[in-house]
Design an enzyme around this catalytic site. Structure first.
Site, PDB file in Angstrom:
ATOM      1  N   CYS B 454       0.904  -0.971   0.085  1.00 47.36           N
ATOM      2  CA  CYS B 454       0.034  -0.020  -0.028  1.00 47.36           C
ATOM      3  C   CYS B 454       0.704   1.174  -0.016  1.00 47.36           C
ATOM      4  CB  CYS B 454      -1.066  -0.130   1.224  1.00 47.36           C
ATOM      5  SG  CYS B 454      -0.142  -0.344   2.609  1.00 47.36           S
ATOM      6  N   HIS B 496      -1.720   0.312   7.162  1.00 45.13           N
ATOM      7  CA  HIS B 496      -2.055   0.698   5.996  1.00 45.13           C
ATOM      8  C   HIS B 496      -1.628   2.052   5.811  1.00 45.13           C
ATOM      9  CE1 HIS B 496      -4.174   0.126   2.244  1.00 45.13           C
ATOM     10  NE2 HIS B 496      -5.165   1.090   2.456  1.00 45.13           N
ATOM     11  N   ASP B 511      -7.654   5.841  -1.840  1.00 42.97           N
ATOM     12  CA  ASP B 511      -6.968   4.823  -1.379  1.00 42.97           C
ATOM     13  C   ASP B 511      -6.499   3.997  -2.480  1.00 42.97           C
ATOM     14  OD1 ASP B 511      -5.999   2.614  -0.211  1.00 42.97           O
ATOM     15  OD2 ASP B 511      -7.237   2.075   0.993  1.00 42.97           O
TER      16      ASP B 511
END
Lengths: 323, 720
Positions: B454, B496, B511
């Protein structure tokens, strides 16, 4: 070799107060005498004498050759009583024991010829070899202290005392005593083999029977009767009565021993406790007296065998609370 | 009798302590008093203390340096060896006070060198650990044993500086029992009961004490903060860091350690909205993202009346950093509790970039109340700073790509969507093990390797957006969380990173991971990554019984934390409130505790008393001798000399006489007197008088401490 009673008695050191006097004419002298020929068996000798004083009969269960006969003879000689020995065999008839009525030509009457039971101390050797009929004739004599024959009763001597022996080994042609008849014997003991030192002494000095002949009377039947009356005045505390009762109860409870001990056994036990305490010069019974004689009273009654019964009885003692 | 003693004289006394004859062989050493084993400390005491020490040391093994552990255990072992093998004179030398004191000084210096500082939790506990062991090694007098037990208790408590979990509490239980055993042994070392019955005694006493302990737990006044603030120690703690480089979140994701636990008051938000906001990064040097330090404290935005506010409680595990986590977007500042007392000071500040920053680093489990309204946009009290557009000098390709995107699309939203679509269409791969990146990580990732976690996506996304002229920043935190019963566990594996863009006057969440691996956002990391990825087993869904057991255990720990460790000043206030009482004054609490203790103790002590009264009534009916006999039985039974079933009185007293020759003459007289009194027909009063006299003699003798060995020696002296 003189042997001191107190030092050799099984638990003599445990109760130092229980000294037995050694003067002539008292039970200590009697015990001393007998132990002179039955070396190292003080406990058995005392039990035998206590049994005699409690007016019970003695069953000795042991292999041949350990001194059963010697014990009976020594008792007889030392107490100044006459004694007879009957060897029981499988063809023994009641008449051989109690006697017969014989027709007397001169008086034209039946004359009673007393058998060997008409004595003070009867040594019934190998009682389990005799057929039941002969056994029960003896046992009636033991219980009733009289002999019935042809509608007549003949009283036995006052101090009639049976010492019966039986061989514990299983044998063909033996008739084991039934429970009800074992109950007639107040005390069941086994003499046991002598220890090494005593056995060497025996081997050195030869036959014990010969040494019995050298014994002197240390008491007489009249004295013995007096002693027996004395033991009856020994005090048994209610706590001990309770103790005996709970011992009897314990034999009945777990079912290992059939019906357990009978009330007759309990009465006999208390009588024997009195005699035992009296032999130890006490006017009251202590718990250890009960524990000392209980295996001898209960053993043969519980299991039919003295040796195994003794172990069972001792185990029982360790389970019942002592006062 | 004489034969026995003659025999005893020829056989050396078997005694744990070295006899006088043995010490006479080495007069020099005896004069120097260097022999701790000849001192007045009983072997039984030594053994009990050794068990206590080893059990106390055990929990510390996990966090102390290995050489400290070895030193501490070795000192205990050396002392035990010295008492077992008195002939080892060199051991006595080592264990002398002089040597041990200098040794302690050396250890103190070594600890200072090892840790680099001395005043702090770790070095202090390490030093205490060694000192307690050294005290045991030079144990000399009985009073030393008492000191040692206090020290051991303190050492036992220090392990709560490290961990206050259920496991930590359970680990101390054996030591508590050993402490009770040692206390019992010290009280009367010569007649010490065996370990097993002492453990039983301790268990009974602990149970008896438990109600009072529970009462004290609830009513004892708490301090509103920690008693002293624990200095920050350099212990490695997993958690988000204050900067982000490629791979940093990926590494964190491989840990199944718990980051925090959450209890929701009512509804649990859906998975894709569980964005737990943490550190925000606005500076990028081409490789590493870091905070800008320009954020200022701001007030929280009151929530709109039409959005639902979610109330929840977070139990944050210590992570040594200052930020606190809240669902996006927090509507208020975290507070310790929701007690009606409204003037509660918040535990943290809200910064203008949306971070919650605590006053101090989170060094212990911290529990706070928090409210959020779920939204993907952060209010921005101030416009974006120029640094949110700053671009690195490398990564030219990515910057060019961004500028090109800006030309193709008109609105910022269209630009962002175009890149998101680009991520989902191009063969990008979501993996924990991406290829290594070189000097221009964003370029290499976007156009070459195309695999990453991520942080790679968020970072590349932010760089391209900045190049396109849209202010962008990186937010790190946690996404997700797993329900375990009635609470949620958020693990490090849920770590994250995502991006925020300045669009229409708010910071809007984008995201990019959602474009590449939608299941990461929907279901969690376990389903988003391939089976060969190093994801912790707990993050995988549908784990077997191991996962289940671990969740159970976590549940128990959570309950422990919530009910026991977190029971603080506020919880206490809540308790009083729920009971409808004002917070009591200290004197009232004292009065309540004292009264309750008195009642409880009189109940505990009274029960046997009532039993005794019944027995007394029953015995009043008995004759005096019988009563006296029962007394004797109880008296001796209390001394561990009870009669066994079927034992006659004479046998019993004879047996005791054999064990306690000092009592023998009295017991023999008592035995005779009792036999006469209890079993004979007569009841003479003189006997009763003698009985009473011997009885009091016996009591006196029993009160005196009994030393079996010294009694044996006395007998020996008397016969020789």
């Amino acid at each position: 070799m003189p042997v001191s009673v107190t030092s050799e008695a099984g638990d003599g050191t445990r109760h130092p107060q229980d000294k037995i006097a050694g003067a002539i004419g008292d039970p200590g002298a009697v015990l001393n005498q007998i132990e002179r020929v039955l070396i190292g068996k003080g406990e058995t000798v005392r039990l035998a004498l206590a049994c005699l004083l409690a007016r019970g009969h003695l069953l000795i269960e042991d292999v041949p050759g350990v001194g059963k006969t010697t014990l009976a003879r020594a008792l007889g000689v030392t107490l100044g009583m006459d004694w007879t020995r009957v060897q029981f065999t499988n063809d023994l008839l009641p008449a051989d024991l109690v006697g017969v009525s014989i027709f007397d030509r001169d008086t034209t009457r039946f004359q009673f010829k007393p058998g060997p039971v008409f004595t003070s101390i009867l040594l019934a050797d190998e009682i389990n070899r005799a057929p039941p009929k002969a056994q029960s004739a003896l046992l009636e004599a033991m219980e009733e202290r009289q002999v019935s024959l042809d509608g007549q009763t003949h009283a036995l001597p006052d101090d009639f005392f049976v010492v019966a022996t039986q061989n514990p080994a299983e044998q063909l042609g033996a008739f084991p005593l039934p429970e009800s008849q074992l109950d007639r014997f107040l005390v069941g003991v086994s003499i046991g083999l002598p220890d090494a030192a005593t056995e060497r002494l025996l081997l050195e000095h030869g036959d014990r029977r010969a040494s019995v002949e050298t014994l002197q009377a240390a008491a007489n039947p009249a004295q013995l009767r007096q002693w027996a009356r004395d033991t009856e005045s020994v005090h048994v505390d209610t706590k001990l009565i309770d103790y005996v009762q709970s011992l009897l109860q314990a034999t009945r409870e777990d079912g290992h021993f059939g019906h357990g001990l009978s009330p007759r056994a309990g009465i006999a036990l208390i009588r024997l406790c009195r005699a035992w305490a009296w032999l130890h010069s006490r006017d009251h019974v202590l718990p250890e007296d009960v524990q000392a004689v209980f295996p001898a009273v209960a053993g043969h009654r519980l299991t039919g065998k003295v040796a195994t019964g003794r172990i069972a009885a001792e185990e029982l003692l360790s389970r019942v609370d002592c006062p | 009798m004489s034969r026995c003693t003659r025999f005893a004289r020829t056989v050396p006394l078997v005694s744990a302590r070295p006899s006088a004859a043995q010490s006479r062989k080495r007069p020099t050493l005896a004069l120097l008093r260097l022999r701790p084993s000849t001192s007045g400390v009983d072997t039984k005491i030594l053994a009990a203390l050794a068990i206590l020490l080893l059990l106390t040391q055990l929990p510390h093994v996990l966090h102390l340096p290995i050489w400290i552990t070895v030193t501490g255990v070795a000192l205990v072992a050396a002392r035990l060896l010295a008492s077992q093998r008195p002939e080892l004179t060199w051991l006595d030398l080592i264990l002398s006070s002089v040597v041990l004191t200098s040794f302690a000084v050396v250890v103190a210096i070594l600890i200072r060198l090892h840790f680099g500082y001395f005043v702090g939790r770790d070095p202090a506990v390490a030093f205490l650990f060694v000192l307690v062991a050294a005290k045991f090694a030079e144990l000399r007098r009985g009073s030393d044993a008492t000191v040692l037990m206090c020290l051991a208790s303190f050492l036992l408590l220090t392990q709560y500086f490290y961990s206050q979990t259920l496991l930590a509490a359970l680990v101390t239980v054996p030591a508590v029992f050993a402490l009770g055993h040692a206390l019992a042994v010290i009280r009367d070392p010569d007649n010490a009961a065996p370990l097993k019955s002492n453990i039983k005694l301790v268990a009974v006493m602990l149970l008896q004490g438990a109600p009072l302990a529970i009462l004290l737990f609830f009513v004892f006044p708490r301090l509103s903060g920690p008693l002293w603030s624990l200095p920050e120690d350099g212990m490695a703690q997993s958690g988000l860091s204050d900067s982000m480089r490629p791979g940093s979140i990926g590494e964190l994701s491989q840990s199944s350690a718990v980051a925090f636990r959450v209890e929701f008051d009512s509804e649990v938000p859906p998975y894709r909205q569980r964005y737990w906001r943490g550190p925000v990064f606005e500076q990028f040097d081409g490789y590493r993202w870091s905070p800008s330090h320009t954020a200022r404290p701001v007030k929280t935005q009151p929530s709109d009346s039409n959005t639902d506010v979610i109330d929840y409680t977070v139990m944050l595990q210590p992570h040594k950093q200052q930020w606190m986590f809240a669902l996006e977007t927090p509507t208020r500042l975290p507070t310790g509790s929701d007690a009606p007392d409204a003037s509660r000071r918040p535990l943290a500040l809200l910064l203008s970039d949306g971070q919650l920053i605590a006053d101090d680093p989170i060094n212990q489990v911290t529990r706070y109340r928090q409210s959020s309204s779920l939204s993907d946009s952060q209010p921005a009290p101030r416009g974006p700073g120029t640094h949110t557009l700053q671009l690195p000098s490398n990564n030219a390709q990515a910057i060019a790509f961004g500028k090109q995107l800006a030309l193709q699309h008109s609105t910022p939203h269209a630009i962002a969507s175009a890149l998101m679509q680009g991520f989902s269409k191009a063969p990008f791969r979501y993996t924990l093990r991406p290829a290594l990146l070189g000097n221009a990580p964003v370029d290499e990732f976007l156009f070459d390797t195309r695999e990453g976690f991520c942080e790679h996506y968020a970072s590349a996304f932010a760089v391209v957006m900045r190049a396109a002229g849209i202010p962008a920043r990186i937010v790190t935190g946690y996404l997700g969380g797993e329900m375990n019963g009635d609470y949620m566990i958020v693990r490090q594996s849920d770590a994250h990173a995502w991006a925020e863009l300045w669009i229409d006057g708010v910071w809007k969440r984008y995201d990019p991971t959602a474009a590449i691996a939608p299941s990461r956002v929907e279901n969690g990391i376990g389903t988003a990554l391939g089976v060969d990825e190093p994801v912790p087993a707990l993050a995988r869904l549908g784990g077997g019984w191991v996962t289940m057991m671990q969740l159970r255990w976590d549940g128990m720990n959570h309950a422990w934390q919530r009910l026991v460790v977190d029971f603080d000043n506020d919880s206490q206030a809540e308790l009083w409130d729920r009971l409808g009482l004002r917070t009591p004054e200290p004197w009232q609490i004292t009065a309540v505790v004292l009264t309750a203790s008195a009642l409880w103790m009189s109940l505990l002590l009274g029960l046997p008393g009532i039993k005794r009264l019944h027995r007394f009534r029953a015995e009043r009916e008995l004759p005096p001798a019988e009563r006296a006999w029962r007394q004797l039985e109880r008296l001796l039974a209390r001394k561990g000399l009870a009669r066994v079933t079927g034992e006659t009185p004479s046998d019993w007293l004879a047996r005791i006489s054999a064990r306690r020759p000092d009592l023998a003459p009295t017991l023999r007289r008592l035995s005779e007197a009792f036999n006469r009194q209890r079993f004979a027909r007569c009841d003479n009063t003189s006997g009763a008088l003698a009985l009473a006299h011997d009885f009091s003699t016996l009591r006196r003798l029993l009160r005196k401490p009994h030393h079996p060995t010294s009694a044996k020696r006395a007998k020996q002296r008397a016969t020789s």
